[in-house]
Design an enzyme around this catalytic site. Structure first.
Site, PDB file in Angstrom:
ATOM      1  N   ASP A   1     -10.591   2.351  -3.180  1.00 43.32           N
ATOM      2  CA  ASP A   1     -11.467   2.150  -1.858  1.00 43.32           C
ATOM      3  C   ASP A   1     -12.877   2.189  -1.916  1.00 43.32           C
ATOM      4  OD1 ASP A   1      -8.822   1.825  -0.366  1.00 43.32           O
ATOM      5  OD2 ASP A   1      -8.593   3.626   0.213  1.00 43.32           O
TER       6      ASP A   1
ATOM      7  N   ASP B   1       0.820  -1.230  -0.045  1.00 41.53           N
ATOM      8  CA  ASP B   1       0.011   0.029   0.158  1.00 41.53           C
ATOM      9  C   ASP B   1       0.861   1.392  -0.114  1.00 41.53           C
ATOM     10  OD1 ASP B   1      -2.306   1.528   0.115  1.00 41.53           O
ATOM     11  OD2 ASP B   1      -3.404   0.315   1.820  1.00 41.53           O
TER      12      ASP B   1
HETATM   13  C1  GLA Z   1      -5.876   1.735   2.107  1.00 44.20           C
HETATM   14  C2  GLA Z   1      -6.274   0.715   1.243  1.00 44.20           C
HETATM   15  C3  GLA Z   1      -7.212  -0.153   1.862  1.00 44.20           C
HETATM   16  C4  GLA Z   1      -6.714  -0.722   3.203  1.00 44.20           C
HETATM   17  C5  GLA Z   1      -6.259   0.754   4.264  1.00 44.20           C
HETATM   18  C6  GLA Z   1      -5.679   0.021   5.251  1.00 44.20           C
HETATM   19  O1  GLA Z   1      -6.691   2.816   2.399  1.00 44.20           O
HETATM   20  O2  GLA Z   1      -6.444   1.080  -0.247  1.00 44.20           O
HETATM   21  O3  GLA Z   1      -7.587  -1.094   1.215  1.00 44.20           O
HETATM   22  O4  GLA Z   1      -5.776  -1.682   3.062  1.00 44.20           O
HETATM   23  O5  GLA Z   1      -5.417   1.344   3.487  1.00 44.20           O
HETATM   24  O6  GLA Z   1      -5.126   1.293   6.174  1.00 44.20           O
END
Ligand code: GLA
Length: 643
Positions: free
Chosen positions: A549, A479
Site C-alpha cells: 500500500d 483483497d
Molecule cells: C487495501 C488495498 C488497497 C485498496 C484498499 C481498498 O488496503 O491494499 O490497494 O484496494 O484496500 O479498501
C-alpha cells in the site's frame, strides 16, 4: 536421467544442471541425507561416509545396537518426533494409543517422468519431459502410518520441489500434529540466514543474520503468510553476495500460517524445516485418508544471490503461474483507490476513463466503494451488488461505456470478509469466523468470513459469479484486509478445531480456483493491504500481486528490491501515485520495474504532465532497466536482479 537409484550403495542421486542431492537408505531403513550442493559426478558418492558424530547420551535403535549411529546425530532425511532424534522434527503424529512417537523407515520408492499435482493445493507444474519425480514411501511399522516424500527435479533450471503425503494405513484415527514439507540437514552451520521481514506499508525488507546454536527462524500465525515474515528463507555462505558464493533458497507455496526454522545442534550441523506452522494446527486422519502438505521450492545457486533470484523468477514464470496469458504484455492501469478512495461514482470514473484513454492507459480498475452502501470502510463487505446511488443505471451500462471509450475494465472484491453492517451478516451471523461464546475481534471494522465452509463459499461465489457472468470484466483485484483472530469454525467438531486455519486457506484456494477456471481470461491481481499475501501460492492463481500500500517511490525501492529476492518483476503491482517524495519521472522509473499503473486523479494533470505521462507508457521496456540500476546505485543497492 535426472534421478538415479544405485542398488549397490542404496543411494538416490537427484540432479539438476546445477545441483546434486543425495539420499541414502541406511541400515534399519533409516533415510539419510548425504549431500545437497554443487553438481557432482556419480563416482563421488562413495566419498560420503556417514561420519560418526558426537552422540553420547543419545539413544540408538534397539535392533541396530549402540554403535556409531544414533538418529540424533545423523543427517536424517525427514526428522521424526520421539524416536531418538531430539532436534526439531518435521513430523509428529499422535496415534490411537495417545502417544506421538513417530518412527519412519524406508518401504519402497518409484521414479517417473513429470510431476504430480498436489490435491486441493496450488503447486508448480511441468510437462513430462521437463521434470523427474522420486517418491520414497516410508512406514512406521507400529502404527501403520505411511509417509511418502515427493521430490521433483527440474533439470534445466536448478530447481527441486519437495512435498509430503501422510496416509493412515491403520484402522484407527490418528492426529497429525506437525507435517512439514521440507526437512534438510546440513553438515555445517557456518551459514547466514536471509529472510524477508516487514509490516503493513513496508513489506519484505531483507534481513541477514549468522546462524547460532539453538533455534531460529521465521513464522506466521496470522492466518495468512503476512506482511511481517515471508515464507522464504535462504541459507548462504558467509562470503555470498549478489554474484559470488553458495546460496540455498527455499520458498513455501502456501498462503496460510507457516514456519521456517533452523536448529543448529551440538555437532555444529544445521537442520532446516519448512511448512505449515504446527502452532494452532492438528489434523484428524481417519483410516485410509491422506493428508497432503504444500510444496517447497528449493533453489541452489553456486553463483550468489542474483543467480538464485533469477532462477526463482524463471521457475515461477514458467512452472508456477498458471494464467495462460502470462507472457502477454500486462495492461497499464489506472486504479481509482488513491485517486478517489471511496468517493467514486459512474460519472467520475467515466471521466477517469476518458482521461486515461488520452494518455494511452489500457484499463480502468474500479477499486473499493462501488457496492452495498459502502462510503467508508465500516460497511457492506459481503454485499456484492452495485450501489445504486453511485451507479444509477447499474453496473452493466457503466462497464459497457468504459469499453466503448476503449479501455479494459477491472473490479475490486474482498471475498473472504464480512462487515457487521451488511445484509449478509444480518442474515447469517454464524458465518463469520468466531469462537463459541466470544464476540469476535474487529479489524478495519470487519470480520473474516468463514470460507473453510463450503456453504459459505457457495454463497459468496454465487454473488461474484453473478457479476462476472453478466459483465465483460478483464481484471479482478482480490483483497484481504485483516489478520485472522478467533480462529474457529462453527461447524467443526471439538477434536478438529485446530484444522481451521488450514481449512480456511484451502477454502480460499477453492474460491480462486472457481474464478480462474470459469474465467480463464481474467487477469487476477491478489492483494492483502498491499503485500500481506505475497507468496508463491497466490502467484499460482494471480500472475500479479499488489506489492504494497506504500506507493512512495523511495520506500518502494527497497520494498521491490526485497520482493525481487524470489518473486519476478512481472508479479509486482507498482503504480505512480501522488505521494510527494519524488518527481513523476522517477516515480515512473521505479513503478515501471513491476506491472505498471497509475493511482492518482489524472483529470487534474496539466498539459505538460500529460505529455510526460504519455512518455512513461510508450517506450515501456527500453531504457527502463538502466534507470532502475541507476536508482538502486543511488540508494546504495549495488546490484539489481533482472528478469
Ligand atoms: C487495501 C488495498 C488497497 C485498496 C484498499 C481498498 O488496503 O491494499 O490497494 O484496494 O484496500 O479498501
Amino acid at each position: 536421467m535426472a534421478i538415479i537409484f544405485n542398488e549397490q550403495s542404496k543411494t538416490f542421486k537427484l540432479d539438476t544442471s546445477i545441483s546434486s542431492y543425495i539420499i541414502k537408505i541406511y541400515e534399519g531403513g533409516y533415510l539419510l541425507n548425504l549431500y545437497y550442493g554443487r553438481k557432482i559426478p556419480e563416482n563421488m558418492i562413495e566419498g560420503f561416509a556417514i561420519r560418526a558424530k558426537n552422540a553420547s547420551f543419545s539413544p540408538a535403535d534397539s535392533v541396530m545396537g549402540e554403535g556409531d549411529f544414533a538418529p540424533d546425530s545423523a543427517p536424517i532425511e525427514y526428522g521424526c518426533d520421539g524416536a531418538g532424534d531430539f532436534r526439531i522434527s518435521a513430523i509428529k503424529v499422535r496415534n490411537h494409543n495417545g502417544d506421538s512417537v513417530t518412527d519412519l523407515r524406508y518401504l519402497s520408492h518409484k521414479i517417473y517422468q513429470g510431476k504430480p499435482f498436489i490435491k486441493d493445493m496450488p503447486a508448480s507444474f511441468a510437462e513430462k519431459d521437463e521434470a523427474t519425480t522420486l517418491e520414497i514411501t516410508t512406514v512406521d511399522k507400529v502404527t501403520n502410518l505411511q509417509v511418502t516424500l515427493v521430490y521433483t527435479v527440474f533439470e534445466a533450471l536448478g530447481v527441486m520441489t519437495k512435498s509430503v503425503q501422510i496416509k493412515n494405513n491403520s484402522d484407527k484415527d490418528m492426529f497429525i500434529e506437525r507435517a512439514f514439507s521440507l526437512c534438510n540437514d546440513f553438515p555445517k552451520m557456518d551459514f547466514d540466514l536471509i529472510s524477508l521481514y516487514g509490516r503493513h506499508y513496508f513489506e519484505r525488507k531483507i534481513e541477514r543474520r549468522a546462524l547460532a546454536h539453538g533455534l531460529q527462524g521465521v513464522e506466521s500465525n496470522k492466518g495468512i503468510s503476512s506482511h511481517c515474515q515471508n515464507p522464504f528463507v535462504a541459507l548462504v555462505a558467509k562470503e555470498t553476495d549478489e554474484e559470488r558464493g553458495e546460496a540455498y533458497g527455499f520458498n513455501l507455496v502456501y498462503s496460510g500460517n507457516f514456519s521456517a526454522l533452523v536448529e543448529c545442534d551440538y555437532n555444529d550441523s544445521a537442520r532446516l524445516i519448512m511448512g505449515i506452522n504446527p502452532n494452532h494446527f492438528s489434523w484428524k486422519l481417519r483410516p485410509a485418508e491422506t493428508f497432503y502438505t504444500p510444496e517447497v521450492v528449493c533453489v541452489y545457486s553456486p553463483n550468489g544471490l542474483g543467480e538464485m533470484s533469477r532462477t526463482f523468477h524463471k521457475f515461477y514464470n514458467k512452472h508456477l503461474i498458471k494464467w495462460k496469458r502470462k507472457y502477454e504484455k500486462r495492461p497499464v492501469l489506472i486504479n481509482s483507490w488513491e485517486a478517489a478512495y471511496f468517493d467514486i461514482n459512474s460519472e467520475k470514473l467515466l471521466d477517469f476513463a476518458v482521461a486515461a484513454k488520452d494518455l494511452g492507459i489500457d484499463m480502468l480498475v474500479m477499486d473499493d466503494g462501488w457496492f452495498g452502501h459502502r462510503n467508508n470502510d465500516k460497511s457492506s463487505l459481503g454485499d456484492w451488488f452495485v450501489n445504486q446511488e453511485k451507479f444509477p443505471d447499474g453496473l452493466t451500462p457503466f462497464i459497457d461505456k468504459v469499453h466503448e471509450i476503449g479501455l479494459k475494465f477491472g473490479i475490486w472484491f474482498e471475498p473472504e470478509m464480512i462487515s457487521p453492517d451488511s445484509d449478509l451478516f444480518r442474515a447469517h451471523p454464524d458465518m463469520c469466523v468466531h469462537a463459541k461464546g466470544r464476540a469476535p475481534m474487529l479489524g478495519r471494522t470487519q470480520y473474516v468470513l468463514d470460507v473453510s465452509r463450503e456453504d459459505v463459499r457457495d454463497l459468496i461465489w454465487e454473488q461474484l459469479d453473478a457479476i462476472l457472468s453478466a459483465n465483460k470484466i478483464d481484471y479482478v483485484k482480490w483483497d484481504f484486509n485483516r489478520y485472522i483472530s478467533d480462529a474457529d469454525s462453527a461447524i467443526l467438531p471439538a477434536d478438529q478445531k485446530k484444522e481451521f486455519f488450514h481449512r480456511f486457506i484451502l477454502g480460499t484456494y477453492d474460491l480462486m480456483n472457481r474464478l480462474t477456471t470459469k474465467y480463464p481470461d481474467i487477469l487476477l491481481e491478489s492483494c492483502s493491504g498491499g503485500g500481506g499475501r505475497f507468496d508463491p501460492a497466490m502467484l499460482y492463481y494471480s500472475p500479479q500481486i499488489w506489492t504494497s500500500d506504500n506507493t512512495d517511490t523511495i520506500d518502494r525501492l527497497s520494498i521491490q528490491f526485497g520482493t525481487s529476492l524470489c518473486y519476478p518483476a512481472s508479479s509486482m503491482g507498482a503504480h505512480v501515485s501522488d505521494y510527494p517524495r519524488a518527481f513523476y519521472g522517477t516515480k515512473a522509473d521505479v513503478a515501471l520495474w513491476g506491472s505498471f499503473g497509475y493511482e492518482l486523479d489524472i483529470r487534474k494533470l496539466t498539459e505538460e504532465q500529460k505529455a510526460e505521462f504519455k512518455g512513461h507508457i510508450a517506450p515501456l521496456l527500453v531504457g527502463l532497466r538502466k534507470s532502475y540500476i541507476h536508482i538502486c546505485k543511488w540508494v546504495n543497492f549495488e546490484n539489481w536482479r533482472g528478469s
